[in-house]
Design an enzyme around this catalytic site. Structure first.
Site, PDB file in Angstrom:
ATOM      1  N   TYR A  22       0.903 -14.676   5.379  1.00  0.00           N
ATOM      2  CA  TYR A  22       1.250 -14.488   3.964  1.00  0.00           C
ATOM      3  C   TYR A  22       1.373 -15.840   3.271  1.00  0.00           C
ATOM      4  CZ  TYR A  22       3.146 -11.832   0.014  1.00  0.00           C
ATOM      5  OH  TYR A  22       3.342 -11.227  -1.204  1.00  0.00           O
ATOM      6  N   TYR A  77      -4.154 -11.952  -5.046  1.00  0.00           N
ATOM      7  CA  TYR A  77      -2.749 -11.682  -4.722  1.00  0.00           C
ATOM      8  C   TYR A  77      -2.503 -10.183  -4.873  1.00  0.00           C
ATOM      9  CZ  TYR A  77       2.375 -11.909  -5.357  1.00  0.00           C
ATOM     10  OH  TYR A  77       3.733 -11.735  -5.271  1.00  0.00           O
TER      11      TYR A  77
END
Lengths: 391, 325
Positions: free
Chosen positions: A293, A343
């Site tokens: 991440y 994103y």
């Protein structure tokens, strides 16, 4: 004792919409498209779906998604809190449901107009009426309002303690960019970044500058999870969920765990990593590639340490040695990550991890990928999943 | 107004219908290139017919023309009129004064309809002839009870030829309570501009006492009554011994910088620039986020000794600030 969940569920379908800065359509339209594509990828029909899992912050109601896509009876619906921290948490919910028989075909989805609609970079404000308002009240009057500002506080401390420099942050930014340059789905497709470009990035919250921060994107992604038995009879080779775990660790706050004895690390990810490894008996040496991440460059460093790819304080050296690159020890964020692809709160990362195991990433490493790691957002309660080829 | 007062009022205003506002008026400036260029610039109209003599000469117009939408502009009164400084009371002003005297204090230009009969060129004169054309029956509108007044202006040129016509509709109304409230909400209650302030913390059961102490100039640290553990930010139960009983101690405000960031982007109104946020390790052992002030950003470093002061930072906010010790 580790949970007995390993290999009880498999990912059989993945789907994504186009990623953009202005989708021009509703979040529900994005969710429905992603879910439908994931089902098509699996060779399943909407009427096969009996479970839906998403994020608490997702604005698409399960009833609306089910109706839009044309699902039948849904026996499992669950949501995972904490923004991007929910990414692999959705897999845990799906795997538990499938392993226990509560549901047989579960779709995890996340769709947002994260650029043209509500932007996370806009920060928190006094108009919050949620339960976290009191919590953010200790930061808002001082101007510590945005995710970048909270992460900067941990980053500064980490750099102070370990000697990590901006060079490591740049390497993470550029590695994801170089992958994105070869990924037509990525925002930064065919747009490489030099050190001079990086250094010229706008100051955000030091030491973070523009290219240390992920994008804001419009788009959606979905994942289909079912039983290994059923997976064997579907279109795609099944990708087994070998281990999956999430954690809220001691003294955790939402993004502002500033009060622990040591703040330059992420204890909740340490716990989740230990649990996920214990479930399947694997360790860092068994992981061939990863999607880590990357809302901000420095958080990749701490996760590499949590998952045991290097010791505490050594992550900067690990990345600067080129280990995230195609021929490195751990090719990572091969889609370009959230820094350079899009994103979608880490769910595009799950999609990429599935591709890595299937062998279909646009940046597929030369070496065989038996196991891929994918992680959730950090700062918030977090977790990760280990995916592997179904045996 | 009573019905009798209303009919007396209506008789007064209706006497104006059909009256000319005054003698025909020639515009303060004849059609000219400078005003055309200003208009084209501010409206962003890049049509070269308005500004490029060579282009215009070669076009079907055979020379520069004024943007047709400037028609009403040429005959307008100048800036002093808009400011109400001329002291002139024309027929239209008389009529509006009557409305105001009867409580119709609201005024809203609602719409115009314009007809363009010929294109104007530099050197043309514009003469306006305005008539109060009609006044509507009383109307109930969202803004309040009132009347629509319509004026019609005929524009002629130096040869007495017709060049255009404009209908201008205005609502005079008694502002309703709702519309007054909505207006005030929009303008922030009064006309004075208020400086923006910091975003405040909401105050609830678990934190109001802490913020109230800050308002009184004190930085408090919550303490478990049973085991003495200090905790910040405040919360209702002790994480060490689960006691719900607590009191507090006052911080010495001595400490050091444990971590920090300079918040550069985005900027928020009401916050200082540069904005330095520190995670302060207090001598008592707890940490808190607060601003570091009194030094340049480059001087801040992990381990820097600081001393705090609880002080007013804007009209609405008192906060602890930390200065280099």
């Amino acid at each position: 004792m580790a949970a007995t969940i390993s290999d009880k569920a498999a990912i059989v379908g993945i789907g994504s919409t186009e990623f953009s800065k202005d989708s021009g359509r509703s979040e529900l339209a994005l969710a429905a498209e992603a879910v439908k594509k994931a089902l098509d990828d699996a060779g399943l029909k909407p009427s096969d779906v009996d479970g839906l899992v998403t994020f608490t912050i997702d604005q698409n109601e399960e009833v609306d998604v089910a109706r839009a896509v044309g699902c039948g009876n849904i026996s499992l619906y669950a949501r995972v809190p904490y923004g991007g921290g929910a990414a692999t948490g959705t897999l845990l919910q799906a795997a538990m449901a499938v392993a226990s028989g509560v549901a047989e075909v579960v779709v995890c989805y996340r769709a947002l107009n994260g650029r043209s609609g509500q932007r996370y970079s806009a920060g928190v404000s006094g108009t919050l009426i949620t339960g976290s308002a009191i919590h953010y009240g200790y930061y808002m009057p001082f101007g510590l309002l945005t995710p970048a500002s909270w992460v900067a506080m941990f980053t500064r401390r980490y750099m102070h303690l370990t000697g990590c420099t901006q060079d490591a942050l740049f390497e993470i930014a550029q590695a994801t960019r170089d992958y994105a340059v070869r990924n037509p789905a990525a925002f930064f497709y065919q747009r490489p970044m030099t050190r001079a470009d990086y250094d010229a990035g706008k100051k955000i919250c030091n030491p973070l500058t523009l290219y240390d921060c992920c994008q804001e994107s419009d788009g959606g992604c979905a994942i289909v999870v079912t039983t290994p038995e059923r997976a064997r009879h579907l279109k795609q080779p099944g990708v087994s969920i070998r281990g999956v775990a999430q954690c809220i660790a001691k003294d955790q706050e939402e993004m502002t765990s500033f009060y622990r004895p040591d703040i330059a690390r992420i204890p909740e990810m340490d716990v989740a990593a230990d649990e996920a490894y214990a479930q399947c008996g694997l360790s860092a040496k068994d992981i061939d590639a990863a999607v880590i991440y990357d809302a901000f460059t420095p958080i990749v460093l701490w996760q590499l340490e949590s998952w045991g790819f290097c010791k505490y304080g050594e992550a900067a050296d690990f990345v600067q040695a080129g280990n995230l690159r195609p021929n490195g020890r751990l090719p990572s964020n091969t889609h370009g990550g959230q820094l350079s692809e899009a994103y979608i709160h880490g769910v595009n990362g799950i999609v990429e991890a599935v591709r890595l195991v299937r062998g279909t990433s646009v940046n597929q490493p030369k070496k065989a990928v038996h196991h891929a790691l994918v992680t959730s957002g950090v700062g918030v309660p977090t977790g990760g999943a280990i995916l592997g080829r179904m045996t | 107004m009573t019905p009798a007062e209303t009919s007396a009022f209506e008789a007064k205003i209706r006497a104006y219908v059909g009256r000319e506002m005054g003698p025909p008026k020639r515009g303060n400036d004849d059609v000219n290139l400078a005003m055309i260029r200003h208009w084209a610039e501010v409206t962003g109209d890049e049509n070269p017919l308005y500004t490029d003599a060579e282009f215009a000469a070669a076009s079907s117009r055979k020379g520069i023309i004024a943007p047709p939408t400037m028609l009403g502009i040429w005959a307008m009164e100048g800036y002093p009129m808009a400011q109400g400084h001329t002291g002139k009371v024309d027929v239209q002003r008389e009529l509006h004064n009557i409305f105001e005297a009867h409580g119709f204090t609201g005024v809203l230009g609602t719409n115009t309809i314009t007809e363009f009969h010929r294109e104007l060129r530099p050197g043309d004169q514009v003469i306006s002839h305005t008539v109060i054309d009609n006044i509507s029956a009383p109307k109930k509108t969202a803004r309040g009870h009132g009347y629509f007044i319509e004026t019609v202006t005929r524009f002629t040129d130096q040869h007495g030829q017709d060049v255009g016509r404009q209908v201008f509709r205005t609502l005079r109304f008694m502002p309703s309570a709702e519309s007054v409230a909505a207006n005030q909400a929009q303008s922030g209650g009064d006309a004075k501009l208020k400086a923006p302030t910091r975003i405040q913390s909401p105050r609830g059961h678990d934190n109001a006492w802490w913020w109230e102490a800050i308002d009184q100039g004190k930085l408090l640290i919550q303490r478990c009554k049973r085991c003495g553990t200090l905790r910040h930010p405040p919360r209702p139960m002790c994480g060490e011994c689960q006691s719900l009983e607590w009191d507090s101690i006052e911080s010495s405000l001595e400490g050091e910088v444990y971590s920090y960031t300079e918040v550069s982007y985005p900027k928020f109104p009401g916050y200082p620039d540069p904005l330095l946020c520190g995670l302060i390790q207090l001598k008592e052992g707890t940490r808190l986020v607060a601003n570091i002030v009194g030094c340049v950003p480059e001087a801040v470093h992990v381990g820097m000794k600081v001393r705090g002061k609880v002080e007013r930072v804007d009209d609405a906010t008192v906060l602890p600030n930390f200065y280099p010790a």
